[in-house]
Every structure is written in C-alpha cells, then in structure tokens.
Design an enzyme around this catalytic site. Structure first.
Site, PDB file in Angstrom:
ATOM      1  N   GLY A   1      14.385 -17.239   4.794  1.00 28.98           N
ATOM      2  CA  GLY A   1      14.751 -16.185   3.739  1.00 28.98           C
ATOM      3  C   GLY A   1      14.114 -14.888   4.497  1.00 28.98           C
ATOM      4  O   GLY A   1      13.051 -14.610   4.460  1.00 28.98           O
TER       5      GLY A   1
ATOM      6  N   SER B   1       3.838 -10.611  -5.101  1.00 28.60           N
ATOM      7  CA  SER B   1       3.900  -9.282  -5.373  1.00 28.60           C
ATOM      8  C   SER B   1       3.566  -8.258  -4.358  1.00 28.60           C
ATOM      9  O   SER B   1       2.646  -8.512  -3.618  1.00 28.60           O
ATOM     10  CB  SER B   1       3.430  -9.173  -6.652  1.00 28.60           C
ATOM     11  OG  SER B   1       3.456  -7.676  -7.269  1.00 28.60           O
TER      12      SER B   1
ATOM     13  N   LYS C   1       2.533 -15.490 -11.999  1.00 25.50           N
ATOM     14  CA  LYS C   1       3.388 -14.676 -11.333  1.00 25.50           C
ATOM     15  C   LYS C   1       4.569 -14.023 -12.544  1.00 25.50           C
ATOM     16  O   LYS C   1       4.943 -12.844 -12.776  1.00 25.50           O
ATOM     17  CB  LYS C   1       4.254 -14.847 -10.233  1.00 25.50           C
ATOM     18  CG  LYS C   1       5.267 -13.899  -9.703  1.00 25.50           C
ATOM     19  CD  LYS C   1       4.676 -12.591  -9.366  1.00 25.50           C
ATOM     20  CE  LYS C   1       5.425 -11.693  -8.517  1.00 25.50           C
ATOM     21  NZ  LYS C   1       6.818 -11.509  -8.957  1.00 25.50           N
TER      22      LYS C   1
ATOM     23  N   HIS D   1       2.818 -11.916 -14.707  1.00 29.09           N
ATOM     24  CA  HIS D   1       2.573 -10.695 -14.410  1.00 29.09           C
ATOM     25  C   HIS D   1       3.780  -9.736 -14.219  1.00 29.09           C
ATOM     26  O   HIS D   1       3.665  -8.717 -14.432  1.00 29.09           O
ATOM     27  CB  HIS D   1       2.331 -10.784 -12.933  1.00 29.09           C
ATOM     28  CG  HIS D   1       2.318  -9.978 -12.037  1.00 29.09           C
ATOM     29  ND1 HIS D   1       3.737  -9.164 -11.418  1.00 29.09           N
ATOM     30  CD2 HIS D   1       1.553  -9.030 -11.207  1.00 29.09           C
ATOM     31  CE1 HIS D   1       3.432  -8.104 -10.429  1.00 29.09           C
ATOM     32  NE2 HIS D   1       1.999  -8.025 -10.379  1.00 29.09           N
ATOM     33  N   ASN D   2       5.028 -10.426 -14.169  1.00 34.10           N
ATOM     34  CA  ASN D   2       6.435  -9.694 -14.338  1.00 34.10           C
ATOM     35  C   ASN D   2       6.539  -9.038 -15.790  1.00 34.10           C
ATOM     36  O   ASN D   2       7.082  -7.974 -15.846  1.00 34.10           O
ATOM     37  CB  ASN D   2       7.440 -10.343 -13.660  1.00 34.10           C
ATOM     38  CG  ASN D   2       7.272 -10.203 -12.242  1.00 34.10           C
ATOM     39  OD1 ASN D   2       6.394 -10.170 -11.362  1.00 34.10           O
ATOM     40  ND2 ASN D   2       8.349 -10.479 -11.573  1.00 34.10           N
TER      41      ASN D   2
ATOM     42  N   GLU E   1       4.489  -6.219 -16.269  1.00 36.94           N
ATOM     43  CA  GLU E   1       5.336  -5.134 -15.339  1.00 36.94           C
ATOM     44  C   GLU E   1       6.229  -4.608 -16.262  1.00 36.94           C
ATOM     45  O   GLU E   1       6.470  -3.339 -16.489  1.00 36.94           O
ATOM     46  CB  GLU E   1       5.781  -5.685 -14.129  1.00 36.94           C
ATOM     47  CG  GLU E   1       6.427  -4.550 -13.312  1.00 36.94           C
ATOM     48  CD  GLU E   1       6.934  -5.162 -12.179  1.00 36.94           C
ATOM     49  OE1 GLU E   1       7.697  -4.387 -11.415  1.00 36.94           O
ATOM     50  OE2 GLU E   1       6.758  -6.553 -11.790  1.00 36.94           O
TER      51      GLU E   1
END
Length: 307
Positions: A7, A121, A173, A176-177, A180
C-alpha cells in the site's frame, strides 16, 4: 531491518521513505503502475507483483499493510499467506476495526503467523515529523520490531508505545480519532462564531496565528487551520462536506456498548453526517412543522382578536 510495505498511498509511501532514509530496506507494493512509478521516482524499490515483493524478503519476513480497513485487509492477507511461512510477521498499520483485528490475530496465530496491529497517526506530515504509533501484539514481537517503530516515530523514545495485546493498538487509535472528531468540531464552531461577529471585523488568520503560541488550545489541528486561513480567509474554495473514516462511528458504538457517555464525540459525528446532506429532508420537515405551527398560532390569535 528489511520489510515489505503493501500500500503506497500518501502515508504508506512516506512511511517507506522514512524507513529507507534511516537505513532500513523497504520493498513497496501497489496494484497500479502509476503508484509504483511515483514511488520509484522518490527512490523507493516498488513493484506491482506480490510474488516479487514478498520474494525479496529475508526470513522471518516482515510485511506491513497500509490498505483500507475491512475486506481489503482480509483479501490482502489471503493473497500473501501462501507466500509466507510459520513465524513470519504481518503488521496492520491501517485503520482497522479492533474487533476485526482480534479475529485476524486468532486466525493467523493458529496458522503459525505473528500478527501485530499498529494504529498510525501523522498523515502526510509524518515523513518529516514522525508518526504516532499505537502498537498491539505480543511483547516479544514488539521488541523484535523496535527498530522499525523507533524509526517511524518522532524519536526513538517518543511518540510510540506498546498498548497491549492484539487489538489494543487499533482500539486506542479508534478512540484517538474519536477525540479528534470532537476537537475539530470545537475549533470549527469557535471560528464560525467569530466569523459571524461582523462588528469587530475579526481577522481569523491572525487569531489562529496568535493562538499557536502560549494558548491552551494550541495544537497541530490549529496549525492546519492557520495554514488554510493564510491561503483563503473565507474558505470559499472548500466544499462544506466532511467525510468520516469509520473510527468515529466505532468509538460512539463502543461507548454505547460500555455504557460510557460520550456526548461530544457523538455530536461531532452527527455534525459530519449533517454536512453531507445538501438537501435535507429533515430540515424540510422541520420547516413544514414550524410553518404550520406558526400558521395555526396566527389564526388562533386572529380569531381571538375578532371575538
């Protein structure tokens, strides 16, 4: 260390480049010739053949996935498993749902593979600034891969850590988002309030610049706001459409499952959904009710006055 990066989007390619610049060997993979060519122009070794990319790895093979969550991850793992051997390592650095990660970890462990999840991130700035890495997996595997994590992080001892067992990296994560989402919504609402205060003639770009230093609300998000406002104070060229990666939704669902109130994150998600409705049926329905209610009120008052 030598690893494959499957990727080569904006994050994957930059991560591979940061590793390579620090002396690691990275072989990149993408399905498209255009992406591979762009990676090669940056000095990366890349190919459209999984056989070639995986075949170039020494044992134990280390394969880092930076592909979209869900089915693409499962398809990629299914494609590479025949090329791997017991003891080889797969790291999912994308935004996978942690419950999918738990399932994959159990399945791969039963087949003899080592599997880690790494919430990542940093966006396109990670190449220069480093990435925040939230790693889940067996402690011995994390320790073995320490040179990779230390290189990708802002510093060897900053910005990365072992969160816990498989799934914990993606879980952290996810939250975390979700946080955010709430922070971004608060910034957006605050600047919108100031933008509406015509009588003061506020310079939003200057305000964002002032807040960048010494203010308790200074952050990387504020840096992004300052950059955007320096180019277009009115944001006239920006469409009022806000997508979501899915992790905000998962965070809200997890909060519900845990009976843990999370009103700010939940409302910030709802606001993102609202931004996509250019012709809101709900707003039209509200208008119908308000107009009808207002009409009845007028008629009632008129009737009362006539009596």
């Amino acid at each position: 260390m030598h690893l494959a990066m499957l990727g080569l989007g904006r994050m994957g390619a930059n991560m591979a480049l940061r590793l390579q610049q620090a002396g690691h060997s990275v072989t990149g993979y993408s399905r498209t010739d255009t992406t591979v060519e762009k990676a090669r122009e940056k000095g990366l070794t890349a190919d459209t053949s999984l056989d070639t990319v995986i075949g170039a790895l020494p044992e134990p093979r280390i394969v880092w996935l930076m592909v979209p969550e869900g089915a693409p991850v499962d398809k990629t793992i299914a494609a590479i498993k025949p090329m791997l051997a017991s003891g080889d390592i797969i790291i999912d650095g994308g935004n996978s749902w942690y419950r999918d990660t738990l399932r994959r970890a159990d399945e791969l462990k039963a087949e003899g593979f080592r599997y880690l999840d790494c919430g990542t991130s940093g966006g396109i700035w990670g190449l220069d600034e480093g990435y925040s890495l939230m790693v889940g997996g067996d402690p011995e595997d994390v320790e073995y891969l320490r040179p990779i994590f230390e290189t990708l992080a802002p510093a060897a001892d900053k910005g990365w850590g072992h969160m816990g067992p498989a799934g914990s990296g993606h879980f952290v994560k996810m939250v975390h988002n979700g946080i955010e989402y709430g922070m971004m919504q608060a910034y957006a609402e605050g600047f919108a309030i100031m933008q509406r205060k015509d009588e003061f003639g506020l310079d939003l770009h200057d305000i964002s610049r002032v807040w960048q230093h010494g203010s308790v609300v200074r952050s990387w998000l504020l840096d992004l706001i300052e950059t955007a406002l320096s180019e277009d104070t009115d944001l006239a060229e920006i469409a009022p459409f806000v997508p979501d990666s899915g992790e905000g939704r998962w965070t809200v669902q997890e909060a519900i499952d845990l009976d843990q109130p999370a009103p700010v994150i939940t409302l910030s998600l709802i606001q993102r959904l609202r931004s996509r409705d250019e012709e809101s049926f709900a707003d039209r329905m509200l208008s119908v009710m308000r107009n009808q209610f207002g009409g009845h009120e007028v008629k009632r008052q008129e009737g009362a006055d006539a009596d």
